[in-house]
Design an enzyme around this catalytic site. Structure first.
Site, short mmCIF file in Angstrom:
data_model
loop_
_atom_site.label_atom_id
_atom_site.label_comp_id
_atom_site.label_asym_id
_atom_site.label_seq_id
_atom_site.Cartn_x
_atom_site.Cartn_y
_atom_site.Cartn_z
N SER B 161 -64.24 -44.59 6.35
CA SER B 161 -63.99 -45.87 7.02
C SER B 161 -62.90 -46.67 6.33
CB SER B 161 -65.26 -46.72 7.03
OG SER B 161 -66.21 -46.15 7.90
N GLY B 166 -63.70 -48.08 11.75
CA GLY B 166 -64.95 -47.47 11.29
C GLY B 166 -65.30 -46.39 12.27
N GLY B 277 -75.19 -35.33 7.46
CA GLY B 277 -75.51 -36.63 6.87
C GLY B 277 -76.48 -37.40 7.73
N LEU B 373 -97.93 -59.24 9.22
CA LEU B 373 -98.24 -59.98 8.00
C LEU B 373 -98.11 -61.49 8.16
CD1 LEU B 373 -98.12 -57.12 6.70
CD2 LEU B 373 -97.05 -58.18 4.74
N GLU B 398 -72.96 -44.27 8.85
CA GLU B 398 -72.93 -42.86 9.25
C GLU B 398 -72.96 -42.68 10.76
OE1 GLU B 398 -74.68 -39.52 6.92
OE2 GLU B 398 -74.80 -41.14 5.41
N THR B 400 -72.61 -45.56 14.08
CA THR B 400 -73.45 -46.61 14.65
C THR B 400 -74.33 -46.02 15.75
OG1 THR B 400 -71.74 -47.08 16.27
CG2 THR B 400 -71.70 -48.38 14.23
#
Lengths: 253, 418
Positions: B161, B166, B277, B373, B398, B400
């Site tokens: 990138s 990107g 990846g 929670l 890796e 979008t």
């Protein structure tokens, strides 16, 4: 020294699991429940591996009694650095009545067969809390014992063992061959590294029945009832020591 | 029939004979077994147990602290190297553990469960740095840039990138000038994970902008190297213990031997690397999801409201069910992608699906966990706020989620013959 070490490891319900009593009240739920090696046995295996790294020991043989799944426990020990294993084949339904007396006979027979110099066990198993197997094995073999060991070193031709006892620490010198049992502070077990997990697949595991060793595992006990411990009741606050003593006297103490 | 299609139909034992490029022959013929729907092979189960123990003992206790201080967990990464996790699918001849994609996925899920930052450090190093050299490097490059990078003391990074692009990786404007016996690199790369600690850098630069993505080549650059500098460490929302910054190349000279593959192969290397990846990031996202889920379930069984644990309330049960289902589905997708890769079959679509599924599951589960929670989920006393922050990036890096959708759709259209 090039000792041969025989290490016992037991497959128990994992310490982190919430134990539940079976509906038939004759045991605890084991199906689908996470099991792992008894933590004290992990410490025993680790100590044997360290002895090998220090060149005190030359071979580590591990033993586990149980159904097929006991082999997972043996493989974990092999992945930690043991050399080969014995799977003593005991059916799942016989495990509830397999007692230290039976296991110690098996350990003694294997120790003789393998001509072991040291038999290492965990001080107790976290499921039955017996703390008997090491002592019984030593008695059957008529070997010296160093139980509750928190430190083991070679000394002259034998071992120097520091034992954890109620009053503190006791150091004893014992001859070889000997039986040892591992206490919590003996060491911190290593993680089984991935390369070792891979290597463990190639190590030999021999499957043996108790009868083949001449050991009779006929139950000597019968489980009558298993139940949860009673729910802890709330305590009472007292104002001072006199009131406390008064209450104790009332209860008959 | 092309050689590649014959290879696909050959019995597994013969597949190695059809090794085309180093890409095809990465199938490990170790017979480790494949995951079935009911259980993992024994080796993988042992691996999972070891990683879980490690994560619980070594990563979990420090995860909150390093999130605040943004410090690199150096000791823990060393230990992960000792365990064999920092070269998990590298062949044993180069010092790696020689395991498969399934092992990688299983291990990374457990590690990320303990600490998402440790997970991304491990993932970027294994998939994005070691991956390209493993698949496209020659023997010498592997000896210099793989073998020393296995024990957790040295890690690498991946520079694709740039500030200007990107998702549009083909528009790379970092240049590599051919000067005979060496190349000269100029440009800036952005958002680089592991930048500060890396001692090896995979960088993509164009030798001919006119050729667009076909002009991009891949290079290995050692660090430090003259001309190579780092931008400021980014202050991130999550995965804060992982260093992220620009990597700047100013007339960086690298010998011809450091070209990875052949000139113009860079884009293909990048895309193939990202395929693998994506299985890693799927695992990381899944680990974050599982951690948040564990906290939510435990809390719901202990927190009392309206006279009973909130786990008795139907709306909480609905959330728990939805979270559990999403986790199961994305995990199965991750296993499928890993299984296809290990079988030497095409897995691009499935890897994209796994990454998309797991990352959206991570953000969903972390979000719902905070909801379960309540106020406690919003404060740093409980880990779900950190899970929420850590999860967010998994939908971005890796590839979008939008890019993953394009990859999936593109593959679907091809399958249908359009």
């Amino acid at each position: 020294m090039s000792l041969k070490v025989l290490v016992g490891c037991k497959r128990v319900i994992d310490y982190a699991v919430k134990i539940r009593v079976r509906p038939d009240k004759l045991g605890v739920v084991t199906d689908g429940v996470k099991h792992s090696m008894n933590p004290f046995d992990e410490i025993a295996v680790e100590e044997a591996v360290r002895m090998k790294e220090k060149k005190l020991a030359k071979e580590i043989v591990v033993v586990s009694c149980g159904p097929q799944q006991a082999q997972e426990t043996i493989r974990t020990a092999l992945a930690m650095g043991a050399d080969r294993g014995y799977h003593i084949d005991v059916a799942a339904d016989k495990m509830a009545t397999l007692q230290p007396i039976h296991v110690s006979k098996i350990m003694a027979k294997l120790a003789e067969k393998e001509k072991a110099d040291i038999v290492m066990l965990g001080k107790l198993a976290i499921d039955d809390d017996s703390n008997q197997t090491a002592q019984m094995t030593a008695a059957l073999l008529d070997w010296p014992q160093g139980v509750f060991a928190s430190k083991v070193d070679a000394k002259d031709k034998g071992l120097e063992v520091v034992r954890e006892i109620d009053g503190g620490l006791e150091t004893i010198n014992i001859d070889l061959p000997a039986v040892l049992s591992a206490d919590l502070r003996l060491n911190e077990p290593r993680y089984a590294t991935l390369p070792n997990i891979m290597k463990a697949k190639k190590k030999k595991v021999e499957k043996v029945k108790p009868e083949d060793l001449g050991v009779d595992i006929t139950p000597r006990i019968e489980v009558v009832n298993v139940e949860d411990p009673p729910v802890r009741e709330a305590g009472q606050s007292v104002g001072d020591v006199e009131e406390l003593v008064g209450k104790l006297k009332d209860k008959g103490f | 029939m092309s050689l590649s299609s014959i290879a696909r139909y050959a019995p597994r034992s013969c597949r190695h004979l059809f090794a085309l490029s180093s890409v095809q022959s990465t199938r490990h013929m170790s017979g480790l077994g494949e995951a079935t729907f009911t259980e993992l092979p024994e080796t993988h189960q042992m691996l999972k147990d070891t990683c879980r123990q490690f994560a619980e003992n070594e990563l979990w206790p420090i995860a909150g602290k390093i999130d605040k201080t943004q410090e690199y967990p150096e000791q823990q990464i060393h230990k992960m190297g000792e365990l064999g996790l920092m070269g998990i699918d590298i062949p044993e001849e180069y010092g790696g553990t020689g395991l498969d994609a399934l092992a990688y996925a299983v291990a990374l899920t457990e590690i990320s469960r303990g600490c998402a930052s440790a997970g991304v450090i491990m993932s970027a190093h294994n998939s994005l740095y070691l991956g390209p050299v493993k698949y496209f490097g020659n023997h010498e490059q592997k000896e210099n840039y793989v073998s020393p990078f296995i024990d957790g003391t040295k890690i690498g990074c991946f520079c694709l990138s740039e500030p200007g692009n990107g998702s549009d990786a083909g528009a790379a404007s970092t240049t590599a000038r051919d000067e005979g016996d060496h190349y000269v690199l100029n440009g800036t790369k952005a958002w680089i994970t592991n930048s500060y600690q890396a001692e090896g850098v995979i960088v993509f630069a164009t030798t001919d902008k006119a050729k667009k993505h076909k002009g991009i080549s891949a290079f290995i650059v050692p660090k430090p190297t003259e001309g190579l500098s780092l931008g400021k460490k980014e202050e991130k929302l999550g995965i804060r213990a992982s260093a992220t910054s620009n990597v700047i190349f100013e007339d960086v000279k690298i010998p011809k031997e450091n070209l990875l593959g052949t000139p113009g192969m860079g884009f293909k290397i990048a895309m193939m690397t990202l395929d693998s990846g994506r299985i890693g990031i799927a695992a990381q996202a899944l680990g974050i999801a599982k951690n948040a889920f564990d906290t939510a379930v435990e809390y719901s069984s202990k927190r009392n409201s309206f006279g009973a644990p909130i786990s008795k309330l139907q709306m909480i049960q609905s959330k728990i069910a939805d979270m559990a289902l999403k986790i199961e589905m994305s995990e199965m997708m991750m296993y499928k992608a890993a299984a296809l890769k290990d079988a030497g079959k095409p897995f691009t679509k499935e890897a994209a699906m796994a990454k998309l599924a797991c990352s959206e599951t991570a953000t969903y589960v972390a979000h719902q966990a905070i909801q379960v929670l309540g106020g406690m989920g919003y404060v740093s006393d409980m880990p779900v706020e950190r899970n929420y922050r850590d999860a967010r990036i998994t939908e971005i890096y890796e590839g979008t989620s939008e890019i993953q959708r394009l990859v999936i759709a593109g593959n679907v259209m091809k399958e249908y013959g359009y």
